[in-house]
Enzyme design. Structure first.
Site, mmCIF file in Angstrom:
data_model
loop_
_atom_site.group_PDB
_atom_site.id
_atom_site.type_symbol
_atom_site.label_atom_id
_atom_site.label_comp_id
_atom_site.label_asym_id
_atom_site.label_seq_id
_atom_site.Cartn_x
_atom_site.Cartn_y
_atom_site.Cartn_z
ATOM 1 C CD GLN A 28 -3.274 -1.608 2.160
ATOM 2 O OE1 GLN A 28 -2.723 -1.852 3.368
ATOM 3 N NE2 GLN A 28 -3.979 -0.370 2.196
ATOM 4 N NE ARG A 85 0.332 -5.271 12.102
ATOM 5 C CZ ARG A 85 -1.255 -4.812 11.278
ATOM 6 N NH1 ARG A 85 -1.648 -3.675 11.160
ATOM 7 N NH2 ARG A 85 -0.789 -5.842 10.469
ATOM 8 C CG HIS A 131 -0.762 -6.359 5.511
ATOM 9 N ND1 HIS A 131 -0.959 -5.391 6.347
ATOM 10 C CD2 HIS A 131 -1.687 -6.229 4.520
ATOM 11 C CE1 HIS A 131 -2.290 -5.035 6.525
ATOM 12 N NE2 HIS A 131 -2.833 -4.915 5.869
ATOM 13 C CG ASN A 177 -3.489 -7.099 8.289
ATOM 14 O OD1 ASN A 177 -3.304 -6.696 9.087
ATOM 15 N ND2 ASN A 177 -4.275 -7.287 7.809
ATOM 16 C CD GLU A 178 -7.895 -6.752 8.392
ATOM 17 O OE1 GLU A 178 -8.014 -6.978 7.429
ATOM 18 O OE2 GLU A 178 -7.953 -5.987 8.572
ATOM 19 C CG ASN A 319 -5.846 -5.175 12.021
ATOM 20 O OD1 ASN A 319 -5.108 -4.893 13.224
ATOM 21 N ND2 ASN A 319 -5.768 -5.107 11.170
ATOM 22 C CE1 TYR A 321 -10.001 -1.315 10.335
ATOM 23 C CE2 TYR A 321 -9.337 0.376 9.967
ATOM 24 C CZ TYR A 321 -8.840 -0.729 10.050
ATOM 25 O OH TYR A 321 -7.166 -0.640 8.933
ATOM 26 C CD GLU A 389 -4.797 -2.442 9.250
ATOM 27 O OE1 GLU A 389 -5.813 -2.265 9.114
ATOM 28 O OE2 GLU A 389 -3.842 -3.638 9.144
ATOM 29 C CD1 TRP A 441 -5.711 1.947 7.689
ATOM 30 C CD2 TRP A 441 -3.933 0.568 7.952
ATOM 31 N NE1 TRP A 441 -5.866 1.615 6.566
ATOM 32 C CE2 TRP A 441 -4.317 0.859 6.750
ATOM 33 C CE3 TRP A 441 -3.292 0.512 8.480
ATOM 34 C CZ2 TRP A 441 -3.797 0.387 5.284
ATOM 35 C CZ3 TRP A 441 -2.580 -0.653 7.502
ATOM 36 C CH2 TRP A 441 -2.574 -0.610 5.932
ATOM 37 C CD GLU A 448 -8.281 0.372 1.766
ATOM 38 O OE1 GLU A 448 -7.114 0.732 2.668
ATOM 39 O OE2 GLU A 448 -9.248 -0.235 2.355
ATOM 40 C CD1 TRP A 449 -5.905 -2.999 1.072
ATOM 41 C CD2 TRP A 449 -4.417 -4.191 -0.384
ATOM 42 N NE1 TRP A 449 -5.307 -2.953 2.214
ATOM 43 C CE2 TRP A 449 -3.875 -3.913 0.971
ATOM 44 C CE3 TRP A 449 -3.572 -4.823 -1.609
ATOM 45 C CZ2 TRP A 449 -2.616 -4.571 1.642
ATOM 46 C CZ3 TRP A 449 -2.714 -5.280 -0.313
ATOM 47 C CH2 TRP A 449 -2.156 -5.172 1.375
HETATM 48 C C1 BGC Z 1 -6.204 -3.705 5.844
HETATM 49 C C2 BGC Z 1 -5.117 -2.713 5.763
HETATM 50 C C3 BGC Z 1 -6.818 -1.373 5.390
HETATM 51 C C4 BGC Z 1 -7.163 -1.286 5.890
HETATM 52 C C5 BGC Z 1 -8.731 -0.850 5.624
HETATM 53 C C6 BGC Z 1 -7.712 -2.968 7.131
HETATM 54 O O1 BGC Z 1 -8.468 -4.392 6.848
HETATM 55 O O2 BGC Z 1 -5.222 -4.486 6.989
HETATM 56 O O3 BGC Z 1 -4.956 -3.418 4.960
HETATM 57 O O4 BGC Z 1 -6.114 -0.553 4.212
HETATM 58 O O5 BGC Z 1 -8.119 -2.632 6.912
HETATM 59 O O6 BGC Z 1 -9.590 -1.162 4.460
#
Ligand code: BGC
Length: 493
Positions: A28, A85, A131, A177-178, A319, A321, A389, A441, A448-449
């Site tokens: 990223q 990280r 990741h 990661n995840e 992680n 959100y 995150e 984060w 962003e992927w």
């Molecule tokens: C991931 C990150 C991603 C972020 C926001 C997480 O799931 O580890 O790489 O950018 O969320 O979508």
């Protein structure tokens, strides 16, 4: 602007050795996708495949942190962080990926220099081995993680190289990661690399009803093998810690008075988090709710594997959100379901919204659910939590036109997000939930992927149109510095 109105009841609630900073991922931010001997990863291939990334961008340059890491470390220091990280790119270190392929010294040197730079600036490195960027060659040769017999020795060797070459200075390791997002987005929905699913309008190959569970199994086992290697061969002299980072949001019942929806929310929690966390921290096996729905499509652990996995992660990397409302689905589960046969909503039965909107459809500010999740994880697993995150996008940030190099982007939405979530961290800590770190984060806006450059998660704004990728602070970077000054107890020495 000063942030002086901090809640006095949470002052000094976090321990003096609490680590805070920002998290990033190699694909990223690094750019330099084919520089200095780096091999291709599945995200290089994915980004270069037309139609896969929203704005048709690639990970070729992103923020160019590979070139500008020194000034990034200086900026982090100015932001007051104690830790950083970041992830290593496997195909930068072993371009072709396998146990028999050569190591790329230039790639290793980049990470070694980065670690030195961090340490010289008093910043503790937290390093993620994986990741999401599997070397493309391993995908070509044997299907990557779909082939656990071939994959595990390759991941073991990659990890060993990293421990051997960086472990004298890196004391905090994260294997994956995840793993859940890697497998769900890559093999169930098919919207992330390597882009496999049952949906032929989207992907040419794949089976969403089986492959996500196979890949998850490989991730758990390979994590456990690497953790054992670290503990047996490196930890005695290097004295570090190894863990895995799991994703997981909070699932709130759509109708808290209806046991059917309460049970559905718990089931959704198990499908999302306990899928990985029960085998790792609780039972050495998948949750019964998943076995009941998935039967033999969910792989089985031999008793030896189960013993290897249980207890392999020394802490809980978290992680998270946001929060969703979930309702029980009355019908038989769909063959491609991986959520526990639930429906997901933005509002509950009373019409209460799950949170304020960000610039990302799935992500709303919902600190209440986050507080519940911290307690749920602690109650179920009784393992110290490293928040690895958490963060948000904010509307309107694409239009920022900096007036000079020191201009600051005001981002009140992100400030409010961090403030509300960290207040929950402080309160949970007061109640006895053991929380050891918080990594926002993310450090800078990045790639962003599959959303490309359309989601800006950073506390630093990046001008992606300029080849030098200039950075500008957002207000939230300074907010976090002050807020952690309030939350973290002063050291007694
Ligand atoms: C991931 C990150 C991603 C972020 C926001 C997480 O799931 O580890 O790489 O950018 O969320 O979508």
């Amino acid at each position: 602007m000063s942030f002086s109105d901090f809640d006095p009841t949470i002052k000094g609630t976090l321990p003096a050795d609490f680590q805070w900073g920002y998290a990033t991922a190699a694909p990223q931010i690094e750019g330099a996708w084919n520089k200095d001997g780096k091999g291709l990863s599945i995200w290089d291939t994915f980004g270069h495949t037309p139609g896969k990334v929203k704005d048709s961008s690639t990970a070729d340059d992103t923020t160019r942190s590979y070139d500008f890491y020194k000034r990034d470390v200086a900026r982090m220091k100015a932001y007051g962080v104690t830790g950083y990280r970041f992830s290593l790119s496997w195909s930068r270190i072993i371009p072709l990926g396998s146990k028999d392929d050569p190591v790329n010294e230039q790639g290793l040197k980049f990470y070694s220099d980065l670690v030195d730079e961090l340490l010289a600036n008093g910043i503790t490195p937290f390093v993620t081995l994986f990741h999401w960027d599997t070397p493309q060659e391993l995908e070509n040769r044997y299907g990557g993680m779909l082939n656990k017999e071939k994959y595990i020795p390759d991941f073991n060797r990659y990890a060993r190289v990293c421990f051997e070459r960086l472990g004298d200075r890196v004391k905090n390791w994260i294997t994956y990661n995840e793993p859940g997002v890697y497998t769900l987005a890559g093999y169930a929905a098919g919207v992330h690399a390597p882009g496999r699913s049952s949906f032929r309008d989207r992907n040419e190959e794949g089976d969403s009803s089986t492959e996500p569970f196979i890949v998850a199994h490989t991730e758990l086992l390979s994590h456990a093998h690497v953790a054992r290697i670290y503990k047996e061969e490196f930890k005695p002299s290097q004295k570090g810690t190894i863990m895995i980072t799991l994703h997981g949001n909070w699932n709130e019942p759509w109708d808290a008075d209806d046991p059917k929806h309460v049970e559905a929310a718990q089931r959704a929690q198990e499908f999302e988090i306990a899928w990985f966390a029960d085998p790792l921290y609780k039972t050495g096996d998948y949750p019964p709710s998943m076995r009941a729905q998935l039967g033999d499509r969910l792989p089985r652990f031999t008793s030896e594997e189960s013993k290897l996995v249980l207890g392999s992660s020394e802490a809980y990397g978290m992680n998270s959100y946001t929060t969703f409302f979930v309702k029980n689905r009355d019908a038989e589960p769909d063959i491609n379901d991986h959520k526990g046969n639930v429906e997901v909503f933005d509002t509950n039965k009373q019409g209460v919204e799950r949170g304020i909107e960000s610039d990302t459809p799935w992500l709303r500010t919902s600190p209440h659910g986050w507080g519940k999740l911290l307690r749920w994880i602690w109650d179920r697993y009784q393992t110290p939590i490293f928040i690895t995150e958490n963060g948000t996008t904010a509307k309107g940030e694409h239009d920022f036109k900096p007036s000079g190099p020191d201009d600051i982007l005001e981002d009140p939405h992100r400030v409010d997000f961090f403030k509300s979530y960290l207040t929950e961290v402080a309160k949970a800590s007061q109640e006895g939930v053991v929380i050891k770190s918080y990594f926002g984060w993310t450090f800078t806006d990045n790639w962003e992927w599959a959303a490309g450059f359309t989601d800006r998660f950073g506390v630093t704004w990046v001008d992606f149109n300029d080849p030098e990728k200039p950075r500008y602070a957002k207000r939230s970077a300074y907010f976090l510095k002050e807020f952690f000054g309030h939350l973290i107890a002063e050291s007694k020495k």
